[in-house]
Design a protein around this motif. Structure first.
Motif, PDB file in Angstrom:
ATOM      1  N   ALA A  14       0.847  -1.189   0.000  1.00  0.00           N
ATOM      2  CA  ALA A  14       0.000   0.000   0.000  1.00  0.00           C
ATOM      3  C   ALA A  14       0.881   1.236   0.000  1.00  0.00           C
ATOM      4  CB  ALA A  14      -0.887   0.003   1.238  1.00  0.00           C
ATOM      5  N   PRO A  15       0.417   2.314  -0.599  1.00  0.00           N
ATOM      6  CA  PRO A  15       1.200   3.544  -0.547  1.00  0.00           C
ATOM      7  C   PRO A  15       1.259   4.056   0.888  1.00  0.00           C
ATOM      8  CG  PRO A  15      -0.952   3.973  -1.503  1.00  0.00           C
ATOM      9  CD  PRO A  15      -0.847   2.477  -1.312  1.00  0.00           C
ATOM     10  N   LEU A  16       2.419   4.553   1.258  1.00  0.00           N
ATOM     11  CA  LEU A  16       2.576   5.143   2.585  1.00  0.00           C
ATOM     12  C   LEU A  16       2.256   6.622   2.467  1.00  0.00           C
ATOM     13  CD1 LEU A  16       5.866   3.442   3.767  1.00  0.00           C
ATOM     14  CD2 LEU A  16       3.526   2.830   4.322  1.00  0.00           C
ATOM     15  N   LEU A  17       1.129   7.011   3.015  1.00  0.00           N
ATOM     16  CA  LEU A  17       0.700   8.400   2.937  1.00  0.00           C
ATOM     17  C   LEU A  17       1.072   9.098   4.223  1.00  0.00           C
ATOM     18  CD1 LEU A  17      -2.831   7.724   1.450  1.00  0.00           C
ATOM     19  CD2 LEU A  17      -0.729   8.251   0.217  1.00  0.00           C
ATOM     20  N   ARG A  29      -3.258   8.236  16.766  1.00  0.00           N
ATOM     21  CA  ARG A  29      -3.555   8.160  15.325  1.00  0.00           C
ATOM     22  C   ARG A  29      -2.454   7.402  14.612  1.00  0.00           C
ATOM     23  NH1 ARG A  29      -7.129  10.743  12.345  1.00  0.00           N
ATOM     24  NH2 ARG A  29      -5.649  10.795  10.657  1.00  0.00           N
ATOM     25  N   PHE A  30      -2.864   6.534  13.699  1.00  0.00           N
ATOM     26  CA  PHE A  30      -1.888   5.820  12.887  1.00  0.00           C
ATOM     27  C   PHE A  30      -2.509   5.491  11.545  1.00  0.00           C
ATOM     28  CE2 PHE A  30       0.601   2.114  11.503  1.00  0.00           C
ATOM     29  CZ  PHE A  30       1.860   2.665  11.560  1.00  0.00           C
ATOM     30  N   PHE A  31      -2.261   6.338  10.553  1.00  0.00           N
ATOM     31  CA  PHE A  31      -2.731   6.163   9.192  1.00  0.00           C
ATOM     32  C   PHE A  31      -4.238   5.898   9.119  1.00  0.00           C
ATOM     33  CE2 PHE A  31       1.774   5.449   8.872  1.00  0.00           C
ATOM     34  CZ  PHE A  31       2.106   6.084   7.688  1.00  0.00           C
ATOM     35  N   GLY A  32      -4.997   6.460  10.052  1.00  0.00           N
ATOM     36  CA  GLY A  32      -6.447   6.327  10.033  1.00  0.00           C
ATOM     37  C   GLY A  32      -6.981   4.976  10.502  1.00  0.00           C
ATOM     38  N   LEU A  33      -6.101   4.088  10.930  1.00  0.00           N
ATOM     39  CA  LEU A  33      -6.551   2.760  11.346  1.00  0.00           C
ATOM     40  C   LEU A  33      -7.465   2.817  12.563  1.00  0.00           C
ATOM     41  CD1 LEU A  33      -3.280   0.645  10.949  1.00  0.00           C
ATOM     42  CD2 LEU A  33      -5.184   0.859   9.338  1.00  0.00           C
ATOM     43  N   GLU A  34      -7.193   3.756  13.454  1.00  0.00           N
ATOM     44  CA  GLU A  34      -7.973   3.843  14.689  1.00  0.00           C
ATOM     45  C   GLU A  34      -9.429   4.206  14.441  1.00  0.00           C
ATOM     46  OE1 GLU A  34      -7.037   7.670  13.346  1.00  0.00           O
ATOM     47  OE2 GLU A  34      -5.619   6.048  13.730  1.00  0.00           O
ATOM     48  N   SER A  35      -9.729   4.765  13.274  1.00  0.00           N
ATOM     49  CA  SER A  35     -11.103   5.181  12.992  1.00  0.00           C
ATOM     50  C   SER A  35     -11.876   4.159  12.165  1.00  0.00           C
ATOM     51  CB  SER A  35     -11.101   6.536  12.275  1.00  0.00           C
ATOM     52  OG  SER A  35     -10.457   6.408  11.022  1.00  0.00           O
ATOM     53  N   MET A  36     -11.263   3.031  11.837  1.00  0.00           N
ATOM     54  CA  MET A  36     -11.952   2.008  11.042  1.00  0.00           C
ATOM     55  C   MET A  36     -12.810   1.144  11.953  1.00  0.00           C
ATOM     56  SD  MET A  36      -9.149   0.771   8.291  1.00  0.00           S
ATOM     57  CE  MET A  36      -8.581   1.880   7.027  1.00  0.00           C
ATOM     58  N   ASP A  37     -14.080   1.017  11.578  1.00  0.00           N
ATOM     59  CA  ASP A  37     -15.020   0.223  12.356  1.00  0.00           C
ATOM     60  C   ASP A  37     -15.134  -1.212  11.850  1.00  0.00           C
ATOM     61  OD1 ASP A  37     -15.661   2.364  14.045  1.00  0.00           O
ATOM     62  OD2 ASP A  37     -17.171   3.102  12.629  1.00  0.00           O
ATOM     63  N   LEU A  43      -8.199  -5.142   9.015  1.00  0.00           N
ATOM     64  CA  LEU A  43      -7.200  -6.184   8.759  1.00  0.00           C
ATOM     65  C   LEU A  43      -6.543  -5.984   7.401  1.00  0.00           C
ATOM     66  CD1 LEU A  43      -5.745  -8.769   9.594  1.00  0.00           C
ATOM     67  CD2 LEU A  43      -7.654 -10.057   8.594  1.00  0.00           C
ATOM     68  N   ASP A  44      -7.355  -5.701   6.372  1.00  0.00           N
ATOM     69  CA  ASP A  44      -6.802  -5.490   5.024  1.00  0.00           C
ATOM     70  C   ASP A  44      -5.828  -4.320   5.002  1.00  0.00           C
ATOM     71  OD1 ASP A  44      -8.311  -7.615   4.087  1.00  0.00           O
ATOM     72  OD2 ASP A  44      -9.842  -6.342   3.132  1.00  0.00           O
ATOM     73  N   ARG A  45      -6.245  -3.185   5.539  1.00  0.00           N
ATOM     74  CA  ARG A  45      -5.396  -1.981   5.492  1.00  0.00           C
ATOM     75  C   ARG A  45      -4.159  -2.132   6.370  1.00  0.00           C
ATOM     76  NH1 ARG A  45      -2.815   1.703   2.851  1.00  0.00           N
ATOM     77  NH2 ARG A  45      -2.586   3.640   3.962  1.00  0.00           N
ATOM     78  N   SER A  46      -4.302  -2.722   7.549  1.00  0.00           N
ATOM     79  CA  SER A  46      -3.123  -2.888   8.408  1.00  0.00           C
ATOM     80  C   SER A  46      -2.155  -3.893   7.803  1.00  0.00           C
ATOM     81  CB  SER A  46      -3.537  -3.277   9.831  1.00  0.00           C
ATOM     82  OG  SER A  46      -4.252  -4.493   9.853  1.00  0.00           O
ATOM     83  N   THR A  47      -2.674  -4.896   7.108  1.00  0.00           N
ATOM     84  CA  THR A  47      -1.792  -5.839   6.403  1.00  0.00           C
ATOM     85  C   THR A  47      -1.058  -5.138   5.270  1.00  0.00           C
ATOM     86  OG1 THR A  47      -3.227  -7.691   6.981  1.00  0.00           O
ATOM     87  CG2 THR A  47      -1.725  -8.022   5.134  1.00  0.00           C
ATOM     88  N   GLU A  48      -1.764  -4.298   4.512  1.00  0.00           N
ATOM     89  CA  GLU A  48      -1.115  -3.522   3.450  1.00  0.00           C
ATOM     90  C   GLU A  48      -0.004  -2.651   4.019  1.00  0.00           C
ATOM     91  OE1 GLU A  48      -4.322  -1.308   1.770  1.00  0.00           O
ATOM     92  OE2 GLU A  48      -4.853  -2.875   0.338  1.00  0.00           O
ATOM     93  N   LEU A  49      -0.273  -2.001   5.132  1.00  0.00           N
ATOM     94  CA  LEU A  49       0.742  -1.146   5.757  1.00  0.00           C
ATOM     95  C   LEU A  49       1.935  -1.972   6.240  1.00  0.00           C
ATOM     96  CD1 LEU A  49      -1.477   1.376   7.705  1.00  0.00           C
ATOM     97  CD2 LEU A  49       0.113   1.918   5.845  1.00  0.00           C
ATOM     98  N   THR A  50       1.671  -3.131   6.816  1.00  0.00           N
ATOM     99  CA  THR A  50       2.756  -3.999   7.273  1.00  0.00           C
ATOM    100  C   THR A  50       3.655  -4.382   6.107  1.00  0.00           C
ATOM    101  OG1 THR A  50       1.425  -4.880   9.084  1.00  0.00           O
ATOM    102  CG2 THR A  50       3.284  -6.217   8.363  1.00  0.00           C
ATOM    103  N   LEU A  51       3.062  -4.784   5.001  1.00  0.00           N
ATOM    104  CA  LEU A  51       3.850  -5.146   3.817  1.00  0.00           C
ATOM    105  C   LEU A  51       4.637  -3.958   3.280  1.00  0.00           C
ATOM    106  CD1 LEU A  51       1.253  -7.440   2.018  1.00  0.00           C
ATOM    107  CD2 LEU A  51       3.325  -8.150   3.236  1.00  0.00           C
ATOM    108  N   SER A  52       4.005  -2.782   3.307  1.00  0.00           N
ATOM    109  CA  SER A  52       4.681  -1.577   2.828  1.00  0.00           C
ATOM    110  C   SER A  52       5.882  -1.229   3.700  1.00  0.00           C
ATOM    111  CB  SER A  52       3.713  -0.400   2.801  1.00  0.00           C
ATOM    112  OG  SER A  52       2.708  -0.624   1.858  1.00  0.00           O
ATOM    113  N   PHE A  53       5.706  -1.311   5.014  1.00  0.00           N
ATOM    114  CA  PHE A  53       6.810  -1.000   5.917  1.00  0.00           C
ATOM    115  C   PHE A  53       7.939  -2.014   5.767  1.00  0.00           C
ATOM    116  CE2 PHE A  53       3.531   1.321   8.573  1.00  0.00           C
ATOM    117  CZ  PHE A  53       4.001   2.578   8.233  1.00  0.00           C
TER     118      PHE A  53
END
Length: 116
Positions: A14-17, A29-37, A43-53
């Motif tokens: 995922a792009p690191l914004l 706050r961490f890339f908007g993850l805290e606001s996802m319900d 899981l999808d977005r945090s996995t994308e971020l993990t792969l990006s990092f």
């Protein structure tokens, strides 16, 4: 860098914004993850971020190794010793020696698995 294991789908990182300074100053706050319900979306977005990092870390380490090899190049009149490289990077001297060798391999178009 290693490719995905056989039979596994290679996921595009995922792009690191970058977040605005005010948001980055808030430790909750961490890339908007805290606001996802939606847990699936989280899981999808945090996995994308993990792969990006991970991909960013791998690339940064490669650049560190290349820089270390260039600074320690015996052809440079101002070359650094492995101890000097270690001091600049905050590494042990043994680690600096390994990074210098890794960087030389990268500069010569080899990967560590290919050997000399």
């Amino acid at each position: 860098m290693a490719d995905a294991a056989p039979g596994r789908r290679r996921t595009k990182p995922a792009p690191l914004l970058f977040e605005p300074a005010a948001a980055a100053a808030d430790p909750d706050r961490f890339f908007g993850l805290e606001s996802m319900d939606d847990p699936a979306e989280l899981l999808d977005r945090s996995t994308e971020l993990t792969l990006s990092f991970r991909a960013a870390t791998d690339r940064a380490v490669e650049f560190q190794a290349v820089a270390a090899a260039q600074l320690a190049d015996p052809r440079r009149f101002d070359r650094l010793t492995p101890a000097d490289v270690a001091g600049r990077a905050g590494w042990t001297e043994d680690y600096a020696k390994k990074m210098i060798e890794f960087g030389r391999d990268l500069l010569n178009g080899r990967t560590p698995a290919e050997g000399a």
